[in-house]
Design a protein around this motif. Structure first.
Motif, mmCIF file in Angstrom:
data_model
loop_
_atom_site.group_PDB
_atom_site.id
_atom_site.type_symbol
_atom_site.label_atom_id
_atom_site.label_comp_id
_atom_site.label_asym_id
_atom_site.label_seq_id
_atom_site.Cartn_x
_atom_site.Cartn_y
_atom_site.Cartn_z
ATOM 1 N N MET A 1 21.743 42.605 -11.883
ATOM 2 C CA MET A 1 21.864 41.684 -10.756
ATOM 3 C C MET A 1 22.855 40.560 -11.065
ATOM 4 N N LEU A 2 22.789 40.032 -12.299
ATOM 5 C CA LEU A 2 23.699 38.956 -12.686
ATOM 6 C C LEU A 2 25.140 39.444 -12.706
ATOM 7 N N THR A 3 25.331 40.697 -13.159
ATOM 8 C CA THR A 3 26.681 41.264 -13.173
ATOM 9 C C THR A 3 27.218 41.396 -11.757
ATOM 10 N N ALA A 4 26.389 41.906 -10.865
ATOM 11 C CA ALA A 4 26.802 42.049 -9.468
ATOM 12 C C ALA A 4 27.092 40.694 -8.834
ATOM 13 N N LEU A 5 26.274 39.699 -9.171
ATOM 14 C CA LEU A 5 26.499 38.351 -8.643
ATOM 15 C C LEU A 5 27.821 37.790 -9.137
ATOM 16 N N GLY A 6 28.098 37.979 -10.422
ATOM 17 C CA GLY A 6 29.356 37.501 -10.984
ATOM 18 C C GLY A 6 30.561 38.152 -10.320
ATOM 19 N N GLU A 7 30.472 39.465 -10.097
ATOM 20 C CA GLU A 7 31.570 40.165 -9.443
ATOM 21 C C GLU A 7 31.780 39.670 -8.022
ATOM 22 N N GLN A 8 30.679 39.466 -7.315
ATOM 23 C CA GLN A 8 30.806 39.005 -5.934
ATOM 24 C C GLN A 8 31.312 37.563 -5.858
ATOM 25 N N LEU A 9 30.957 36.751 -6.827
ATOM 26 C CA LEU A 9 31.477 35.381 -6.848
ATOM 27 C C LEU A 9 32.990 35.381 -7.028
ATOM 28 N N VAL A 10 33.482 36.235 -7.920
ATOM 29 C CA VAL A 10 34.929 36.314 -8.128
ATOM 30 C C VAL A 10 35.614 36.911 -6.906
ATOM 31 N N ASN A 11 35.020 37.996 -6.351
ATOM 32 C CA ASN A 11 35.591 38.587 -5.140
ATOM 33 C C ASN A 11 35.613 37.584 -3.992
ATOM 34 N N GLY A 12 34.521 36.822 -3.865
ATOM 35 C CA GLY A 12 34.445 35.824 -2.806
ATOM 36 C C GLY A 12 35.451 34.709 -3.002
ATOM 37 N N ALA A 13 35.608 34.269 -4.241
ATOM 38 C CA ALA A 13 36.593 33.221 -4.523
ATOM 39 C C ALA A 13 38.002 33.723 -4.224
ATOM 40 N N MET A 14 38.256 35.009 -4.545
ATOM 41 C CA MET A 14 39.570 35.581 -4.267
ATOM 42 C C MET A 14 39.856 35.601 -2.771
ATOM 43 N N MET A 15 38.906 36.112 -1.977
ATOM 44 C CA MET A 15 39.109 36.134 -0.530
ATOM 45 C C MET A 15 39.140 34.711 0.033
ATOM 46 N N GLY A 16 38.333 33.837 -0.555
ATOM 47 C CA GLY A 16 38.320 32.453 -0.120
ATOM 48 C C GLY A 16 39.672 31.787 -0.284
ATOM 49 N N THR A 17 40.375 32.099 -1.366
ATOM 50 C CA THR A 17 41.699 31.501 -1.572
ATOM 51 C C THR A 17 42.695 31.998 -0.524
ATOM 52 N N ILE A 18 42.531 33.248 -0.084
ATOM 53 C CA ILE A 18 43.389 33.750 0.999
ATOM 54 C C ILE A 18 43.119 32.969 2.278
ATOM 55 N N TYR A 19 41.837 32.733 2.579
ATOM 56 C CA TYR A 19 41.490 31.929 3.754
ATOM 57 C C TYR A 19 42.053 30.513 3.615
ATOM 58 N N VAL A 20 42.052 29.994 2.398
ATOM 59 C CA VAL A 20 42.577 28.651 2.148
ATOM 60 C C VAL A 20 44.055 28.576 2.532
ATOM 61 N N LEU A 21 44.837 29.592 2.144
ATOM 62 C CA LEU A 21 46.266 29.572 2.458
ATOM 63 C C LEU A 21 46.504 29.534 3.967
ATOM 64 N N VAL A 22 45.762 30.364 4.700
ATOM 65 C CA VAL A 22 45.921 30.381 6.157
ATOM 66 C C VAL A 22 45.441 29.063 6.763
ATOM 67 N N ALA A 23 44.298 28.584 6.285
ATOM 68 C CA ALA A 23 43.741 27.333 6.821
ATOM 69 C C ALA A 23 44.659 26.151 6.534
ATOM 70 N N LEU A 24 45.239 26.098 5.345
ATOM 71 C CA LEU A 24 46.129 24.983 5.010
ATOM 72 C C LEU A 24 47.337 24.945 5.937
ATOM 73 N N GLY A 25 47.900 26.109 6.234
ATOM 74 C CA GLY A 25 49.036 26.144 7.146
ATOM 75 C C GLY A 25 48.673 25.624 8.526
ATOM 76 N N MET A 26 47.513 26.048 9.024
ATOM 77 C CA MET A 26 47.083 25.598 10.352
ATOM 78 C C MET A 26 46.747 24.112 10.353
ATOM 79 N N VAL A 27 46.148 23.623 9.269
ATOM 80 C CA VAL A 27 45.817 22.201 9.160
ATOM 81 C C VAL A 27 47.090 21.357 9.128
ATOM 82 N N LEU A 28 48.102 21.820 8.392
ATOM 83 C CA LEU A 28 49.361 21.072 8.333
ATOM 84 C C LEU A 28 49.983 20.968 9.724
ATOM 85 N N ILE A 29 50.043 22.095 10.430
ATOM 86 C CA ILE A 29 50.654 22.093 11.759
ATOM 87 C C ILE A 29 49.866 21.215 12.725
#
Length: 291
Positions: A1-29
């Motif tokens: 369970m801990l291994t799966a949680l760790g993997e999902q945290l990294v996967n989530g952080a990775m996708m989260g950073t993609i959302y950050v890039l899109v959100a930052l562009g929209m926030v700037l505009i």
């Protein structure tokens, strides 16, 4: 369970950073120009396709293709501001209509040029595994986290440590006062659109190798970025960063407990709860009249 949680945290952080890039562009505009550009998702998609085209047919180097994608979309952003959104300042309704029109035009243009089917961009970093104890990820996951972290840092330094960044922040606060002290708001608006479009292109080009590249691939990141902006607070750069990461991690971790099909429900339920408790967002500023 801990291994799966760790993997999902990294996967989530990775996708989260993609959302950050899109959100930052929209926030700037929105923060600088008070323009709602709902076509930002198709710029994300266009960035992926430009990267694919340059990588597979022109240069054969992913890093050069990544830079070329950002440059091309920055130029597209300049044209969009100059030819479309400059003429629609002060009219939110027309900005929304223009954005929807741009979505249709760009998506159909992509379909005409590349076809409706998904395309693959195979790069060496996708086939290389990085192990962290019992956890393993592709090198592309690690690169996305690192590149976005560097990009966000550079953006912060640009906004707070350069004269041009100071001019951009001054224009966002009061365009007419900025004009009085010698700042040309029109040039700042062009710069803002170029930076925002380049960030969207970077997101698409980074995510493209991990999944199929298809004409509607920017739709979901756009929705998640909008949720991140509302969650963090409109026009708040820190809010966009925290909101994007929070949404990515929450949706990834939720799949450990509920079927994957319901992860978006969890994300938007979280958004509703935050809005009920704090309508102006986590980092937004409460204005008079708000509950």
């Amino acid at each position: 369970m801990l291994t799966a949680l760790g993997e999902q945290l990294v996967n989530g952080a990775m996708m989260g950073t993609i959302y950050v890039l899109v959100a930052l562009g929209m926030v700037l505009i929105y923060g600088v120009m008070h323009v709602l550009n709902f076509a930002h998702g198709v710029l994300f998609t266009a960035g992926a396709y430009v990267c694919l085209l340059v990588f597979t047919r022109l240069l054969g180097n992913y890093w050069l293709a990544l830079g070329a994608s950002m440059l091309v979309l920055a130029a597209v952003g300049l044209l969009l501001e100059l030819l479309v959104f400059r003429r629609l300042r002060g009219s939110v309704q027309m900005q929304i209509v223009a954005s929807l029109g741009l979505i249709l035009v760009i998506q159909n243009g992509i379909v005409a040029a590349f076809g409706p089917s998904g395309l693959q961009m195979r790069v060496p970093t996708v086939d290389t595994l990085v192990r962290l104890g019992p956890l393993s990820f592709t090198l592309q996951h690690v690169l996305i986290l690192g590149i976005v972290a560097v990009s966000v840092t550079l953006l912060f330094l640009f906004l707070h440590r350069t004269r041009l960044g100071t001019a951009l922040r001054a224009t966002s606060q009061h365009p007419e006062a900025a004009r009085v002290v010698g700042i040309n708001p029109d040039r700042i608006y062009l710069l803002t659109f170029a930076i925002a479009s380049a960030l969207a292109a970077l997101g698409g080009a980074l995510l493209g190798p991990l999944f199929l590249i298809f004409p509607q691939m920017g739709d979901l990141p756009l929705l998640k970025a909008l949720a991140a902006i509302v969650l963090g607070g409109m026009a708040s750069v820190p809010g966009a960063i925290v909101g994007g990461l929070a949404i990515g991690i929450v949706e990834a971790v939720s799949t450990l407990f509920i079927p994957t099909d319901y992860r978006d429900t969890v994300v938007f339920a979280l958004l509703v709860i935050v809005l009920l408790l704090r309508p102006w967002g986590l980092f937004g500023v409460r204005v008079r009249g708000e509950a």
